[in-house]
Scaffold this motif. Sequence first.
Motif, PDB file in Angstrom:
ATOM      1  N   GLU A   3       0.813  -1.215   0.000  1.00 26.50           N
ATOM      2  CA  GLU A   3       0.000   0.000   0.000  1.00 26.50           C
ATOM      3  C   GLU A   3       0.845   1.262   0.000  1.00 26.50           C
ATOM      4  OE1 GLU A   3      -0.883  -2.735   1.515  1.00 26.50           O
ATOM      5  OE2 GLU A   3      -2.836  -3.077   0.593  1.00 26.50           O
ATOM      6  N   MET A   4       2.032   1.189   0.627  1.00 24.87           N
ATOM      7  CA  MET A   4       2.900   2.365   0.660  1.00 24.87           C
ATOM      8  C   MET A   4       3.374   2.716  -0.749  1.00 24.87           C
ATOM      9  SD  MET A   4       3.971   4.571   2.841  1.00 24.87           S
ATOM     10  CE  MET A   4       4.631   6.111   2.210  1.00 24.87           C
ATOM     11  N   ASN A   9       2.975   6.190  -5.443  1.00 25.76           N
ATOM     12  CA  ASN A   9       2.699   6.258  -6.871  1.00 25.76           C
ATOM     13  C   ASN A   9       1.561   7.236  -7.174  1.00 25.76           C
ATOM     14  OD1 ASN A   9       3.092   5.500  -9.472  1.00 25.76           O
ATOM     15  ND2 ASN A   9       2.648   3.331  -9.142  1.00 25.76           N
ATOM     16  N   VAL A  10       0.507   7.138  -6.397  1.00 24.47           N
ATOM     17  CA  VAL A  10      -0.654   8.018  -6.575  1.00 24.47           C
ATOM     18  C   VAL A  10      -0.233   9.478  -6.386  1.00 24.47           C
ATOM     19  CG1 VAL A  10      -2.843   8.745  -5.515  1.00 24.47           C
ATOM     20  CG2 VAL A  10      -2.422   6.320  -5.973  1.00 24.47           C
ATOM     21  N   VAL A  11       0.535   9.742  -5.336  1.00 19.95           N
ATOM     22  CA  VAL A  11       0.969  11.113  -5.048  1.00 19.95           C
ATOM     23  C   VAL A  11       1.877  11.624  -6.168  1.00 19.95           C
ATOM     24  CG1 VAL A  11       2.312  12.563  -3.468  1.00 19.95           C
ATOM     25  CG2 VAL A  11       0.706  10.876  -2.548  1.00 19.95           C
ATOM     26  N   ILE A  29      -7.689  13.813  -4.089  1.00 22.72           N
ATOM     27  CA  ILE A  29      -7.428  12.859  -5.169  1.00 22.72           C
ATOM     28  C   ILE A  29      -8.485  11.766  -5.051  1.00 22.72           C
ATOM     29  CG2 ILE A  29      -5.779  11.212  -6.153  1.00 22.72           C
ATOM     30  CD1 ILE A  29      -3.545  12.807  -4.727  1.00 22.72           C
ATOM     31  N   THR A  30      -9.173  11.522  -6.151  1.00 20.50           N
ATOM     32  CA  THR A  30     -10.195  10.467  -6.152  1.00 20.50           C
ATOM     33  C   THR A  30      -9.654   9.269  -6.924  1.00 20.50           C
ATOM     34  OG1 THR A  30     -11.927  12.141  -6.127  1.00 20.50           O
ATOM     35  CG2 THR A  30     -12.591   9.912  -6.740  1.00 20.50           C
TER      36      THR A  30
END
Length: 113
Positions: A3-4, A9-11, A29-30
Amino acid sequence: MHEMSIAMNVVEIATSQALQNEAHRINSITIDIGSLAGVMVESLEFCFASACKDTMAEGAELVINHIEARGSCRDCGEAFAAETYLTACPACGGFKIDILQGQELKIKTINVD
Ligand SMILES: [Zn+2]
């Protein structure tokens, strides 16, 4: 932790998108997460907060769209909620399933200033 790396990655993606749009900060962020994506949502939320630290997404809200997995049976064509890859078709009991949705793990929208 799985998850980290997802959170980072998302950020990272959100930050590069925001920069391209000459934004100053990321408000929220959605993301779409399918129930078969193998992501522990609570863990991701926790990791997201720390992944945002010292970035333009610091303090941003993570909005999660939960997508219920659905499959369709190759033998009889029945479409149904598939909790796992090994869910049997409720109509004929077969295991030849095409997953229609539920594997999503993607950024949907990024809200910036
Ligand atoms: Zn079937």
